[in-house]
Design a protein around this motif. Structure first.
Motif, mmCIF file in Angstrom:
data_model
loop_
_atom_site.group_PDB
_atom_site.id
_atom_site.type_symbol
_atom_site.label_atom_id
_atom_site.label_comp_id
_atom_site.label_asym_id
_atom_site.label_seq_id
_atom_site.Cartn_x
_atom_site.Cartn_y
_atom_site.Cartn_z
ATOM 1 N N GLN A 112 42.909 35.551 46.941
ATOM 2 C CA GLN A 112 43.982 34.998 47.769
ATOM 3 C C GLN A 112 45.349 35.057 47.095
ATOM 4 O OE1 GLN A 112 42.158 31.148 48.064
ATOM 5 N NE2 GLN A 112 41.393 31.551 50.137
ATOM 6 N N LEU A 113 45.388 35.334 45.798
ATOM 7 C CA LEU A 113 46.650 35.365 45.062
ATOM 8 C C LEU A 113 47.430 36.629 45.426
ATOM 9 C CD1 LEU A 113 48.038 33.613 42.861
ATOM 10 C CD2 LEU A 113 47.104 35.193 41.178
ATOM 11 N N PRO A 114 48.672 36.497 45.889
ATOM 12 C CA PRO A 114 49.447 37.676 46.284
ATOM 13 C C PRO A 114 49.915 38.509 45.089
ATOM 14 C CG PRO A 114 50.649 35.639 46.803
ATOM 15 C CD PRO A 114 49.370 35.251 46.173
ATOM 16 N N ALA A 115 50.230 39.767 45.334
ATOM 17 C CA ALA A 115 50.711 40.670 44.283
ATOM 18 C C ALA A 115 51.976 40.097 43.647
ATOM 19 C CB ALA A 115 50.986 42.050 44.856
ATOM 20 N N GLY A 116 52.049 40.196 42.320
ATOM 21 C CA GLY A 116 53.206 39.708 41.586
ATOM 22 C C GLY A 116 53.093 38.263 41.142
ATOM 23 N N LYS A 117 52.098 37.544 41.612
ATOM 24 C CA LYS A 117 51.926 36.129 41.260
ATOM 25 C C LYS A 117 50.908 35.986 40.132
ATOM 26 C CE LYS A 117 54.608 34.411 44.438
ATOM 27 N NZ LYS A 117 55.766 33.601 44.146
ATOM 28 N N SER A 118 51.003 34.868 39.428
ATOM 29 C CA SER A 118 50.113 34.598 38.299
ATOM 30 C C SER A 118 49.328 33.326 38.529
ATOM 31 C CB SER A 118 50.917 34.458 37.008
ATOM 32 O OG SER A 118 51.588 35.650 36.709
ATOM 33 N N GLY A 119 48.230 33.220 37.812
ATOM 34 C CA GLY A 119 47.401 32.025 37.885
ATOM 35 C C GLY A 119 46.583 31.885 36.617
ATOM 36 N N VAL A 120 45.928 30.740 36.509
ATOM 37 C CA VAL A 120 45.046 30.474 35.374
ATOM 38 C C VAL A 120 43.661 30.214 35.947
ATOM 39 C CG1 VAL A 120 44.546 28.910 33.462
ATOM 40 C CG2 VAL A 120 46.907 29.552 33.959
ATOM 41 N N ILE A 121 42.672 30.904 35.413
ATOM 42 C CA ILE A 121 41.300 30.771 35.899
ATOM 43 C C ILE A 121 40.782 29.369 35.592
ATOM 44 C CG2 ILE A 121 38.926 31.602 35.661
ATOM 45 C CD1 ILE A 121 40.135 34.361 34.953
ATOM 46 N N THR A 122 40.183 28.718 36.599
ATOM 47 C CA THR A 122 39.606 27.394 36.410
ATOM 48 C C THR A 122 38.085 27.435 36.435
ATOM 49 O OG1 THR A 122 39.788 26.920 38.777
ATOM 50 C CG2 THR A 122 41.610 26.200 37.371
ATOM 51 N N ALA A 123 37.498 28.396 37.156
ATOM 52 C CA ALA A 123 36.040 28.510 37.237
ATOM 53 C C ALA A 123 35.652 29.913 37.668
ATOM 54 C CB ALA A 123 35.479 27.498 38.223
ATOM 55 N N VAL A 124 34.497 30.344 37.187
ATOM 56 C CA VAL A 124 33.950 31.648 37.567
ATOM 57 C C VAL A 124 32.612 31.407 38.244
ATOM 58 C CG1 VAL A 124 33.172 33.907 36.771
ATOM 59 C CG2 VAL A 124 35.108 32.786 35.652
ATOM 60 N N GLY A 125 32.519 31.817 39.507
ATOM 61 C CA GLY A 125 31.291 31.630 40.265
ATOM 62 C C GLY A 125 30.442 32.883 40.244
ATOM 63 N N GLY A 126 29.607 33.017 41.238
ATOM 64 C CA GLY A 126 28.697 34.153 41.302
ATOM 65 C C GLY A 126 27.365 33.762 40.698
ATOM 66 N N GLU A 127 26.428 34.678 40.815
ATOM 67 C CA GLU A 127 25.080 34.396 40.314
ATOM 68 C C GLU A 127 24.595 35.513 39.413
ATOM 69 O OE1 GLU A 127 22.374 33.646 43.492
ATOM 70 O OE2 GLU A 127 23.630 32.091 44.383
ATOM 71 N N GLY A 128 23.808 35.144 38.431
ATOM 72 C CA GLY A 128 23.111 36.096 37.584
ATOM 73 C C GLY A 128 23.992 37.139 36.935
ATOM 74 N N ALA A 129 23.633 38.412 37.175
ATOM 75 C CA ALA A 129 24.294 39.538 36.519
ATOM 76 C C ALA A 129 25.773 39.637 36.881
ATOM 77 C CB ALA A 129 23.586 40.842 36.875
ATOM 78 N N LEU A 130 26.139 39.294 38.118
ATOM 79 C CA LEU A 130 27.546 39.363 38.528
ATOM 80 C C LEU A 130 28.382 38.396 37.700
ATOM 81 C CD1 LEU A 130 29.958 40.156 40.303
ATOM 82 C CD2 LEU A 130 29.211 38.385 41.911
ATOM 83 N N GLU A 167 35.568 41.258 47.080
ATOM 84 C CA GLU A 167 34.348 40.451 47.158
ATOM 85 C C GLU A 167 34.056 39.756 45.825
ATOM 86 O OE1 GLU A 167 29.561 41.289 47.663
ATOM 87 O OE2 GLU A 167 30.993 42.708 48.506
ATOM 88 N N ASP A 168 34.269 40.462 44.711
ATOM 89 C CA ASP A 168 34.048 39.874 43.387
ATOM 90 C C ASP A 168 35.165 38.897 43.027
ATOM 91 O OD1 ASP A 168 31.752 41.399 43.173
ATOM 92 O OD2 ASP A 168 32.730 42.980 42.004
ATOM 93 N N ALA A 169 36.396 39.208 43.420
ATOM 94 C CA ALA A 169 37.540 38.344 43.130
ATOM 95 C C ALA A 169 37.421 36.995 43.836
ATOM 96 C CB ALA A 169 38.833 39.042 43.520
ATOM 97 N N GLU A 170 36.673 36.946 44.926
ATOM 98 C CA GLU A 170 36.481 35.689 45.645
ATOM 99 C C GLU A 170 35.631 34.695 44.860
ATOM 100 O OE1 GLU A 170 34.991 37.026 49.414
ATOM 101 O OE2 GLU A 170 37.003 37.509 50.139
ATOM 102 N N ASN A 171 34.942 35.153 43.827
ATOM 103 C CA ASN A 171 34.124 34.275 42.988
ATOM 104 C C ASN A 171 34.913 33.619 41.861
ATOM 105 O OD1 ASN A 171 31.419 34.633 44.124
ATOM 106 N ND2 ASN A 171 31.684 36.762 43.504
ATOM 107 N N ILE A 172 36.187 33.945 41.740
ATOM 108 C CA ILE A 172 37.004 33.441 40.638
ATOM 109 C C ILE A 172 38.016 32.428 41.180
ATOM 110 C CG2 ILE A 172 38.607 34.074 38.800
ATOM 111 C CD1 ILE A 172 37.225 36.909 38.997
ATOM 112 N N GLN A 173 37.840 31.179 40.784
ATOM 113 C CA GLN A 173 38.747 30.106 41.197
ATOM 114 C C GLN A 173 39.897 30.020 40.201
ATOM 115 O OE1 GLN A 173 38.356 28.142 43.991
ATOM 116 N NE2 GLN A 173 36.623 29.480 44.493
ATOM 117 N N LEU A 174 41.108 29.752 40.706
ATOM 118 C CA LEU A 174 42.245 29.598 39.805
ATOM 119 C C LEU A 174 43.284 28.682 40.394
ATOM 120 C CD1 LEU A 174 44.548 31.600 41.199
ATOM 121 C CD2 LEU A 174 43.279 33.333 40.006
ATOM 122 N N ARG A 175 44.230 28.317 39.541
ATOM 123 C CA ARG A 175 45.398 27.571 40.007
ATOM 124 C C ARG A 175 46.602 28.444 39.772
ATOM 125 N NH1 ARG A 175 47.912 25.609 35.461
ATOM 126 N NH2 ARG A 175 46.540 25.280 33.680
#
Length: 77
Positions: A5-23, A64-72
């Motif tokens: 959801q983060l637009p091009a040119g913007k920055s954030g800090v990762i707060t959590a990484v989701g997904g399961e297993g190997a991903l 699809e993979d980027a949707e598993n990464i939560q950030l502020r």
């Protein structure tokens, strides 16, 4: 907010990484760990993939993979 959801040119800090297993392990191995600063460099015309910059290198992820990464969002000052 997720990395997808983060637009091009913007920055954030990762707060959590989701997904399961190997991903989830693969995302963590690529350096996408909590408290890491990321900047969205480019988004493809159809929205997939997303090119990000973190830890002095660039990485391209599927939306699809980027949707598993939560950030502020942070200011780019």
């Amino acid at each position: 907010m997720t990395l997808a959801q983060l637009p091009a040119g913007k920055s954030g800090v990762i707060t959590a990484v989701g997904g399961e297993g190997a991903l989830r392990c693969r995302l963590l191995d690529m350096g996408l760990i909590p408290r890491t600063a990321v900047t969205v460099q480019k988004v493809a015309p159809m929205g997939d993939p997303i090119q990000i910059r973190l830890r002095d290198y660039e990485l391209t992820l599927r939306k699809e993979d980027a949707e598993n990464i939560q950030l502020r969002e942070v200011d780019n000052a």
